[in-house]
Every structure is written in C-alpha cells, then in structure tokens.
Design an enzyme around this catalytic site. Sequence first.
Site, PDB file in Angstrom:
ATOM      1  N   LEU A 132       0.939  -1.145   0.057  1.00 34.16           N
ATOM      2  CA  LEU A 132      -0.043   0.118   0.019  1.00 34.16           C
ATOM      3  C   LEU A 132       0.818   1.055  -0.212  1.00 34.16           C
ATOM      4  O   LEU A 132       2.165   1.215   0.284  1.00 34.16           O
ATOM      5  CB  LEU A 132      -0.892   0.133   1.233  1.00 34.16           C
ATOM      6  CG  LEU A 132      -1.828  -1.218   1.094  1.00 34.16           C
ATOM      7  CD1 LEU A 132      -2.488  -1.204   2.439  1.00 34.16           C
ATOM      8  CD2 LEU A 132      -2.913  -1.210   0.131  1.00 34.16           C
ATOM      9  N   PRO A 133       0.202   2.597  -0.366  1.00 40.29           N
ATOM     10  CA  PRO A 133       1.061   3.562  -0.644  1.00 40.29           C
ATOM     11  C   PRO A 133       1.978   4.047   0.518  1.00 40.29           C
ATOM     12  O   PRO A 133       3.126   4.732   0.520  1.00 40.29           O
ATOM     13  CB  PRO A 133       0.098   4.456  -1.195  1.00 40.29           C
ATOM     14  CG  PRO A 133      -1.151   3.830  -1.637  1.00 40.29           C
ATOM     15  CD  PRO A 133      -1.137   2.636  -0.814  1.00 40.29           C
ATOM     16  N   THR A 163       6.061   0.887   2.461  1.00 41.10           N
ATOM     17  CA  THR A 163       7.243   1.565   3.023  1.00 41.10           C
ATOM     18  C   THR A 163       6.448   2.372   4.045  1.00 41.10           C
ATOM     19  O   THR A 163       6.004   3.473   3.968  1.00 41.10           O
ATOM     20  CB  THR A 163       7.863   2.534   1.671  1.00 41.10           C
ATOM     21  OG1 THR A 163       8.376   1.954   0.962  1.00 41.10           O
ATOM     22  CG2 THR A 163       9.053   3.224   2.507  1.00 41.10           C
ATOM     23  N   LYS A 218      14.535  -0.221   5.714  1.00 46.12           N
ATOM     24  CA  LYS A 218      14.054   0.210   4.200  1.00 46.12           C
ATOM     25  C   LYS A 218      14.187   1.822   4.307  1.00 46.12           C
ATOM     26  O   LYS A 218      14.544   2.229   3.155  1.00 46.12           O
ATOM     27  CB  LYS A 218      12.347  -0.010   4.089  1.00 46.12           C
ATOM     28  CG  LYS A 218      11.793   0.586   2.680  1.00 46.12           C
ATOM     29  CD  LYS A 218      12.528  -0.288   1.431  1.00 46.12           C
ATOM     30  CE  LYS A 218      11.978   0.437   0.428  1.00 46.12           C
ATOM     31  NZ  LYS A 218      10.602   0.074   0.168  1.00 46.12           N
ATOM     32  N   LYS A 263       7.951  11.416  -0.585  1.00 44.32           N
ATOM     33  CA  LYS A 263       7.232  10.942   0.849  1.00 44.32           C
ATOM     34  C   LYS A 263       8.495   9.974   1.739  1.00 44.32           C
ATOM     35  O   LYS A 263       8.532  10.156   2.771  1.00 44.32           O
ATOM     36  CB  LYS A 263       6.101  10.099   0.326  1.00 44.32           C
ATOM     37  CG  LYS A 263       5.321   9.461   1.379  1.00 44.32           C
ATOM     38  CD  LYS A 263       5.768   7.915   1.808  1.00 44.32           C
ATOM     39  CE  LYS A 263       5.450   6.819   0.765  1.00 44.32           C
ATOM     40  NZ  LYS A 263       5.812   5.523   1.043  1.00 44.32           N
TER      41      LYS A 263
END
Length: 312
Positions: free
Chosen positions: A64-65, A95, A170, A239
């Site tokens: 998912l975003p 992420t 990450k 982001k």
Amino acid sequence: MTGLRIGFIGLGNMGGRMATCITRAGREVLGFDTVPANISAAGATPAANVADVANSSDIVLLSLPRSSVVEDVMLGESGVLENLRHGQIVVDLSTSTPASTRMLGGKVSAAGASYLDAGISGGAAAAEKGQLVLMVGGEETTLARARPVLELFSSKIFYTGESGAGHTTKLLNNFLNATTLSATAEVMVAGKKAGLNLDVLLDVINNSSGVSFASLNRFPKIIKGDYLKGGLTNTLMMKDVLAYVELAAELGVVSPNSAGPLASFGLANALGYSEQISNRVVDAIGDASGGVRLFEQASVGLKKLPETKEQQ
C-alpha cells in the site's frame, strides 16, 4: 507450509508485480484492490473486500502507498484486524513508518496472529523477475513460516530484528537511493552542459569512487532516452525522504544530507513530474539548468518555475 492460502491487498505498481510472481509459480492468490483491473492483471482471484481476504487467507500480504492507508486497511471497519484468526500472518510490504508498524504489530499480536514488516528493494524490474531484496522485522519464527511465500518474489531475505526493524532498514536504504539518484542526475546534467561524452563519463564514474546503484543501473538507460517504467514516482520518493527525515529527528540524528534530495524531488514535483518515475528528476534539474536533456530526442521543452507574486 507451502499450502498456505495467500491473500494480497494492494495490487498496484509493486503489489501487482509481486502477486504475478506468485500466480506465475502456480499458487492461487485472493486479491483485493481499489482498481479491479489490477487483480485480473496479476492473475489473482477477486475478493469482495478486505474482510474477505482476511477471512479466506492464512497469510495476508499488504502493498500500500503509505502508513495511513495501511492503518485504514488494518484498523478500519471490516478491516483486517477484526477478521484475523489465531495463527494467521500479516506481512506489510509497504514503505511504512516504524512507529506505525510497531503499533500495528502489537495489535495483531494481541489478536493471536503475527505481523511482519518487510521492506522491499530492487524496483519494478526486480519485482517482475521475482528478485526483490526483502528486509524483514518481527518474530524470526514467523519469518520462517512465511519464507516459502516470500521467496516466490524475492531473491534475498534479510532478518533485521524486532517489529519495525524491517521498515527502519527500508527508510535508511531509500534515503541513500534518493540521495544518489538526485546527485547523479545533477552530475549528468553538468556533464552534458560541459560537452562531455556521457557514455565515457558514466564509465569513469562506474569504475571510480562515484559509483552507485543509480550510475550502474539507471543512467546507462536514461542517457539513451529510456527512463525505465514502473518505479517510484517523484511524489512517492519525496514521501520516503520525508519519512527518513522524520525518523532521523526521532532518533536525534542530524540530517544535513537530506537537503539535496528534498530540493531535487521537490523541484521535480513543482515542475509537473510528480506522478512520473523518479528517474525524471534529471529532467527537472535539466529544466532548471536551461532546458537540458541527456538524450536530445527525449526533449519535451523547457518547463517554467512557478512565478513569484512580484513577477505576477
């Protein structure tokens, strides 16, 4: 454990590629996405909703975003959490921010299920080939149970520690990715304006101390006009950089090197490249440097910076 029923929520840019690797291996996937066409494109069986995926799967994969979307899917009405069963596994391949991950991991554990945060690296090309690198946080015994499924779309899996460690790793990796991509883009624009042969320049960089993933894997194609497809957009790259800066602040780490990628991807977003692959940051820097394109036939013309009030 190869008989685990697999559910997948979020079959977009990366999730769709991962799910395709699973179905290509002959495994069934129950999928849900807000764009139904993504489900069929991945060869998955459509689920009615998120609750259907949770109720009908032994392992639920999320791609998912951002953390806010993960939290909505997990904690919302008829979401994953309220439909979990004892022994189920949830793997967040998004992420996400480590703090959110740890919060969700605690709630899932309290429900008798297990939560893994699995950061991914390698981009769309690696996802299509099933060669992603995974960095996983959570219980190591849970990773052992999930590994046969995760290996269907990854070539390397690293256990990084307790809940949140995978997503922390990450963010650190993504920050270096953003920094080297934007810095290499600037150098290549400078090389172009200096009249250098870009093939030779890249050859020098890739055999010297300036080498990076961007110089080795991205720019040999970019200078030929191939920006590559399916990778992170400039919006998502920004982001990720902002999430890293937030993490650094929480850790009490100064981040003087964040200024470069913040400026570069901010520029790309301001000049209209927000939803294009982050490799187009080189064009944003080129636009602001006099309309430079590394590959002349790829030129789309000079974009203008927004006017100030005085100019208006």
